[in-house]
Design a protein around this motif. Structure first.
Motif, PDB file in Angstrom:
ATOM      1  N   SER A 292       2.959 -47.645  36.229  1.00 48.75           N
ATOM      2  CA  SER A 292       4.069 -48.158  36.272  1.00 48.75           C
ATOM      3  C   SER A 292       4.007 -49.688  36.194  1.00 48.75           C
ATOM      4  O   SER A 292       4.909 -50.437  35.523  1.00 48.75           O
ATOM      5  N   ASN A 293       2.946 -50.513  36.502  1.00 43.76           N
ATOM      6  CA  ASN A 293       2.696 -51.706  36.301  1.00 43.76           C
ATOM      7  C   ASN A 293       3.993 -52.448  36.965  1.00 43.76           C
ATOM      8  O   ASN A 293       4.353 -53.784  36.556  1.00 43.76           O
ATOM      9  N   ALA A 294       4.431 -51.777  37.975  1.00 47.67           N
ATOM     10  CA  ALA A 294       5.542 -52.350  38.847  1.00 47.67           C
ATOM     11  C   ALA A 294       5.036 -53.716  39.574  1.00 47.67           C
ATOM     12  O   ALA A 294       4.123 -54.069  39.880  1.00 47.67           O
ATOM     13  N   LEU A 295       6.263 -54.537  39.504  1.00 44.86           N
ATOM     14  CA  LEU A 295       6.040 -56.066  40.141  1.00 44.86           C
ATOM     15  C   LEU A 295       6.299 -55.792  41.632  1.00 44.86           C
ATOM     16  O   LEU A 295       7.531 -55.556  42.108  1.00 44.86           O
ATOM     17  N   GLU A 296       5.346 -56.134  42.527  1.00 47.16           N
ATOM     18  CA  GLU A 296       5.442 -56.164  43.949  1.00 47.16           C
ATOM     19  C   GLU A 296       5.471 -57.680  44.442  1.00 47.16           C
ATOM     20  O   GLU A 296       4.961 -58.436  43.900  1.00 47.16           O
ATOM     21  N   LYS A 297       6.635 -57.796  45.394  1.00 42.51           N
ATOM     22  CA  LYS A 297       6.902 -59.061  45.869  1.00 42.51           C
ATOM     23  C   LYS A 297       6.768 -58.779  47.377  1.00 42.51           C
ATOM     24  O   LYS A 297       7.392 -57.978  47.891  1.00 42.51           O
ATOM     25  N   ASN A 298       5.974 -59.420  48.187  1.00 47.96           N
ATOM     26  CA  ASN A 298       5.932 -59.453  49.811  1.00 47.96           C
ATOM     27  C   ASN A 298       5.753 -60.633  50.477  1.00 47.96           C
ATOM     28  O   ASN A 298       5.331 -61.652  49.857  1.00 47.96           O
ATOM     29  N   GLY A 299       5.894 -60.630  51.588  1.00 44.61           N
ATOM     30  CA  GLY A 299       5.813 -61.785  52.357  1.00 44.61           C
ATOM     31  C   GLY A 299       6.040 -61.605  54.017  1.00 44.61           C
ATOM     32  O   GLY A 299       6.925 -60.691  54.238  1.00 44.61           O
ATOM     33  N   HIS A 300       5.932 -62.687  54.503  1.00 42.44           N
ATOM     34  CA  HIS A 300       6.428 -62.355  55.987  1.00 42.44           C
ATOM     35  C   HIS A 300       6.180 -64.177  56.658  1.00 42.44           C
ATOM     36  O   HIS A 300       5.533 -64.945  56.343  1.00 42.44           O
ATOM     37  N   LYS A 301       7.234 -64.273  57.695  1.00 40.75           N
ATOM     38  CA  LYS A 301       7.150 -65.578  58.525  1.00 40.75           C
ATOM     39  C   LYS A 301       7.102 -65.010  59.941  1.00 40.75           C
ATOM     40  O   LYS A 301       7.831 -64.109  60.239  1.00 40.75           O
ATOM     41  N   SER A 302       6.346 -65.721  60.652  1.00 40.21           N
ATOM     42  CA  SER A 302       6.274 -65.285  62.108  1.00 40.21           C
ATOM     43  C   SER A 302       5.973 -66.672  63.082  1.00 40.21           C
ATOM     44  O   SER A 302       5.688 -67.355  62.440  1.00 40.21           O
ATOM     45  N   VAL A 303       6.406 -66.300  64.339  1.00 37.13           N
ATOM     46  CA  VAL A 303       6.124 -67.250  65.374  1.00 37.13           C
ATOM     47  C   VAL A 303       5.544 -66.589  66.398  1.00 37.13           C
ATOM     48  O   VAL A 303       5.846 -65.368  66.693  1.00 37.13           O
ATOM     49  N   GLY A 304       4.733 -67.255  67.128  1.00 38.23           N
ATOM     50  CA  GLY A 304       3.889 -66.527  68.240  1.00 38.23           C
ATOM     51  C   GLY A 304       3.371 -67.677  69.325  1.00 38.23           C
ATOM     52  O   GLY A 304       3.432 -68.788  69.060  1.00 38.23           O
TER      53      GLY A 304
ATOM     54  N   SER B  80       6.033 -39.649  36.637  1.00 37.34           N
ATOM     55  CA  SER B  80       7.106 -39.751  37.541  1.00 37.34           C
ATOM     56  C   SER B  80       7.380 -41.150  37.981  1.00 37.34           C
ATOM     57  O   SER B  80       8.036 -41.314  39.100  1.00 37.34           O
ATOM     58  N   TYR B  81       6.862 -42.007  37.409  1.00 41.00           N
ATOM     59  CA  TYR B  81       7.020 -43.604  37.747  1.00 41.00           C
ATOM     60  C   TYR B  81       8.392 -43.885  37.246  1.00 41.00           C
ATOM     61  O   TYR B  81       8.258 -44.222  35.599  1.00 41.00           O
ATOM     62  N   THR B  82       9.661 -44.013  37.640  1.00 44.28           N
ATOM     63  CA  THR B  82      10.769 -44.354  37.067  1.00 44.28           C
ATOM     64  C   THR B  82      11.125 -45.867  36.994  1.00 44.28           C
ATOM     65  O   THR B  82      10.621 -46.433  37.835  1.00 44.28           O
ATOM     66  N   PRO B  83      11.679 -46.163  35.862  1.00 44.33           N
ATOM     67  CA  PRO B  83      12.177 -47.678  35.739  1.00 44.33           C
ATOM     68  C   PRO B  83      12.948 -48.102  36.886  1.00 44.33           C
ATOM     69  O   PRO B  83      13.907 -47.337  37.282  1.00 44.33           O
ATOM     70  N   GLY B  84      13.122 -49.246  37.050  1.00 43.97           N
ATOM     71  CA  GLY B  84      14.005 -50.009  38.215  1.00 43.97           C
ATOM     72  C   GLY B  84      13.520 -50.039  39.311  1.00 43.97           C
ATOM     73  O   GLY B  84      12.065 -50.467  39.663  1.00 43.97           O
ATOM     74  N   LEU B  85      14.327 -50.387  40.219  1.00 45.22           N
ATOM     75  CA  LEU B  85      14.088 -50.729  41.888  1.00 45.22           C
ATOM     76  C   LEU B  85      13.411 -49.462  42.523  1.00 45.22           C
ATOM     77  O   LEU B  85      13.897 -48.312  42.767  1.00 45.22           O
ATOM     78  N   HIS B  86      12.369 -49.732  42.964  1.00 47.14           N
ATOM     79  CA  HIS B  86      11.368 -48.574  43.734  1.00 47.14           C
ATOM     80  C   HIS B  86      11.541 -48.763  45.315  1.00 47.14           C
ATOM     81  O   HIS B  86      12.009 -47.839  45.942  1.00 47.14           O
ATOM     82  N   TYR B  87      11.153 -50.044  45.629  1.00 49.43           N
ATOM     83  CA  TYR B  87      11.502 -50.260  47.185  1.00 49.43           C
ATOM     84  C   TYR B  87      12.026 -51.608  47.204  1.00 49.43           C
ATOM     85  O   TYR B  87      11.950 -52.575  46.629  1.00 49.43           O
ATOM     86  N   ASP B  88      12.846 -51.851  48.508  1.00 39.26           N
ATOM     87  CA  ASP B  88      13.209 -53.023  49.049  1.00 39.26           C
ATOM     88  C   ASP B  88      13.720 -53.212  50.431  1.00 39.26           C
ATOM     89  O   ASP B  88      14.673 -52.336  50.713  1.00 39.26           O
ATOM     90  N   TYR B  89      12.817 -53.599  51.272  1.00 41.07           N
ATOM     91  CA  TYR B  89      13.040 -53.225  52.569  1.00 41.07           C
ATOM     92  C   TYR B  89      12.585 -54.435  53.328  1.00 41.07           C
ATOM     93  O   TYR B  89      11.778 -55.246  52.921  1.00 41.07           O
TER      94      TYR B  89
END
Length: 670
Positions: A305-317, A355-364
């Motif tokens: 798919s060569n899909a573009l992944e973006k991820n990240g997080h912010k936290s305090v503790g 079965s790798y379809t174009p468009g948005l796969h995940y967004d959570y």
């Protein structure tokens, strides 16, 4: 010839046994405070500032290979996959099985870890890097399944000091780093920055990375406040696997890159402040509030798919500990808590591929709360015998929020909103006995436990509708010896036996395996011999067997798992041997031999990488009291080896190691 060379490296290691100790014999990772290494009933290696400066590593794997039981498979650019008393692990297991710390605080939140997590650490300027081998969950909790890596920043110097270094090599790689430091009254300041830029050994595989660390220490004799800020920016072009043994052994083809569109951009910032004060003559309190932020994006060039992944997080503790020492009894207790808000999205711009379809796969989005309590007690049973026991209980809540429709799109399964809760317990028991003033033995039992990674729970595909990932546990027994033989020989030996349950991964058919079991058995030796006053031999050796303890037939029969098979990418033999020569204060030279044994590259044990031997040379000459020049030759014999070997989709795949490289640098220190 390859087997003979690995055998020789093993023999040399076994017959010259010793630990690479911190110069002052002190480590901080064992108890979250300064502790004499000789009093620690577990395997810890401390790589000191002198060795870190000498190696002048292009990648942190070059430093960590000096510890027994540890190897990092170097990927493209700053990427890595880790093994500590384990196979080289990938995916959620690779991210969640190792705890990466900087100054005692996790670089990433538990559940949101990154298999490449060490590229955020400012190891280039580190004062020391400590590696704990084996489960360490009693004090550190989640992710300390197979081991812990703690990168420690230099403290402010007593007097004003300046450090600067510039380096270049024949791979068109240039590195610059520097620091200023000093103390005035109760206040000390340390500031350091490093910059790396390289064209890349392979086509379209350049890298630019910048790191900054600021440290302020206030200590008036009653209260100390130690504040550290770190920032990292990585921009790299990424090269993927090359295919076939013939390509690996071809000096030109091995530099090609079938994925010129691939890249990885990552940024991270962390802030922590440790407050310490006495609460009585025998009690000391330590509290560390912290905050972190990270973001990363990269195209998944390893998938059609060569899909573009973006991820990240912010936290305090916050981390807290109370230390109470009275007579033969020492107690440590504390509570840790953390809140994290993370996200992940994946978008395919290419037309449909299988079965790798174009468009948005995940967004959570996932919000997580973790709270933990721990207690450890140590009691002297006699003048030479000490027993200790510890337990930690971790509670984790994930609140998953799906930002898209809850349905199936192509192969991608998007779950409805849900909340998941996990509770894990990590006990530890040990007994240490001093044989004499220079030697001791110990035996320990420890359990490591961690909740699943959020990607294992919520980033699912249609074949992943079986059992949900559950907390992974590992039970470990270790027997060790640490001691000296006369004034010239030091020795550390350790034997370990570990069983792991609920190992979560995807099999060759793409289905979840939520209840995998593996066994890890091995021996390690860490060695130092002062052959002469000016000549030192050091060696780290590992022999270990990592096996599957279950059967898993699959439709793809070539990847069926059988009970007793070696876990793929699990070399049985590893050795790192160095000979250092210091004839006078201003001259130093080192020869290093890194031996990697053979390992299977598929779960069915039908394909194998034969291993390799790499030789490195380093030398330094003091030109003046403040200025030194240093040179190095990496891969002296020009070995055409693989940093990582793998078998998938019917192909042998490799990340090729760099060929012979000459480097030169200047170092200034006042």
């Amino acid at each position: 010839m390859k087997n003979l060379s690995v055998f020789c490296a093993c023999l040399l290691s076994v017959t010259t046994l010793t630990p690479v100790l911190a110069e002052d014999g002190i480590v901080v990772t064992a108890e979250r405070r300064a502790t004499a290494l000789s009093d620690v009933p577990q395997s810890i290696t401390a790589i000191t500032a002198n060795d870190i400066e000498l190696i002048d590593a292009d990648h942190i794997s070059e430093i960590l290979s000096r510890a027994p039981g540890v190897t990092l498979h170097r990927g493209s650019g700053a990427e890595q996959l880790t093994a500590i008393r384990s196979p080289v692990l990938t995916s959620g297991a690779g991210a969640g099985s190792f705890l990466f710390l900087e100054n005692g605080v996790a670089i990433r939140s538990a559940g949101f870890a990154n298999i490449n997590g060490l590229f955020d650490a400012h190891y280039e300027i580190a004062d020391r890097i400590e590696i704990v081998r084996g489960p360490s969950g009693a004090l550190y909790g989640a992710n300390a399944i197979h081991g812990v890596v703690n990168v420690l920043t230099p403290s402010p110097s007593e007097n004003f000091s300046v450090f600067a270094e510039a380096y270049g090599d024949t791979q068109d790689r240039y590195k610059f780093k520097g620091s200023v430091s000093g103390t005035e009254g109760a206040n000390g300041l340390y500031a350091a920055a490093s910059v790396t830029t390289e064209a890349g050994y392979r086509v379209d595989a350049g890298l630019d990375q910048q790191k900054l660390t600021l440290r302020h220490v206030y200590d008036d004799g009653r209260v100390s406040v130690d504040t550290i800020f770190s920032f990292d920016n990585l921009e790299q072009e990424t090269a993927g696997f090359i295919f076939g043994a013939a390509t690996l052994k071809d000096k030109e083809l091995r530099k090609t890159n079938d994925f010129p569109q691939a890249y990885r951009d990552a940024k991270a910032a962390r802030l922590q402040s440790t407050i310490e004060f006495d609460a009585g003559e025998q009690t000391r309190i330590q509290v560390t509030p912290y905050a972190r932020w990270s973001e990363m994006e990269f195209p998944q060039h390893f998938l059609p798919s060569n899909a573009l992944e973006k991820n990240g997080h912010k936290s305090v503790g916050v981390q807290s500990a109370v230390y109470h020492d009275v007579g033969p009894l020492s107690l440590i207790a504390g509570i840790d808590a953390e809140y994290t808000d993370g996200f992940l999205s994946e978008f395919q711009s290419m037309p449909q591929v299988f079965s790798y379809t174009p468009g948005l796969h995940y967004d959570y989005d996932v919000k997580a709360v973790n709270a933990s309590g721990f207690v450890q007690g140590e009691h002297a049973l006699g003048p030479r015998t000490t027993a200790s026991a510890a337990i930690r209980v971790d509670g984790t809540i994930y609140k998953y929020d799906n930002m898209t429709d809850s349905d199936v799109v192509g192969r991608f399964l998007r779950l409805p909103d849900q909340t998941d809760r996990f509770v894990t317990a990590s006990p530890k028991f040990s007994l240490r006995h001093e044989l004499d003033d220079d030697a001791s033995v110990y035996v320990s039992y420890a359990r490591g436990a961690r909740p699943p990674q959020t990607t294992d729970l919520y980033r699912l595909q249609i074949n992943q509708t079986g059992d949900q990932a559950r907390p992974e546990t590992i039970d470990a027994v270790e027997l060790g010896f640490r001691g000296a033989f006369g004034e010239r020989i030091n020795l550390e030996l350790a034997g370990f036996f570990m069983d792991k349950d609920n190992f979560f991964f995807r099999d060759a058919d793409g289905f979840n395996v939520a209840d995998g079991k593996t066994r890890h058995v091995g021996v390690e030796a860490d060695v130092r011999i002062d052959l002469l006053k000016t000549l030192t031999l050091q060696s780290a050796f590992t022999y270990a067997k990592h096996t599957y303890r279950f059967d898993r037939p699959v439709g793809n029969a070539t990847e069926a798992i059988s009970f007793g098979d070696d876990v793929d990418t699990a070399p049985r033999v590893m050795a790192n041997t160095r000979l250092q020569w210091r004839p006078v204060d201003r001259i130093m030279a080192e020869a290093e031999w890194v031996a990697m044994g053979s390992y299977f590259t598929d779960a069915a044990n039908d394909h194998k990488y034969e291993g390799h031997d790499i030789f490195n040379l380093r030398a330094e000459l003091g030109l003046t009291e403040a200025l030194a020049a240093f040179v190095m030759v990496r891969n002296v014999t020009n070995e055409l080896y693989a940093e990582r070997a793998d078998f998938a989709f019917g192909n042998d795949r490799y990340f090729p190691g760099e060929t012979r490289t000459f480097g030169f640098g200047l170092r200034y220190r006042n």
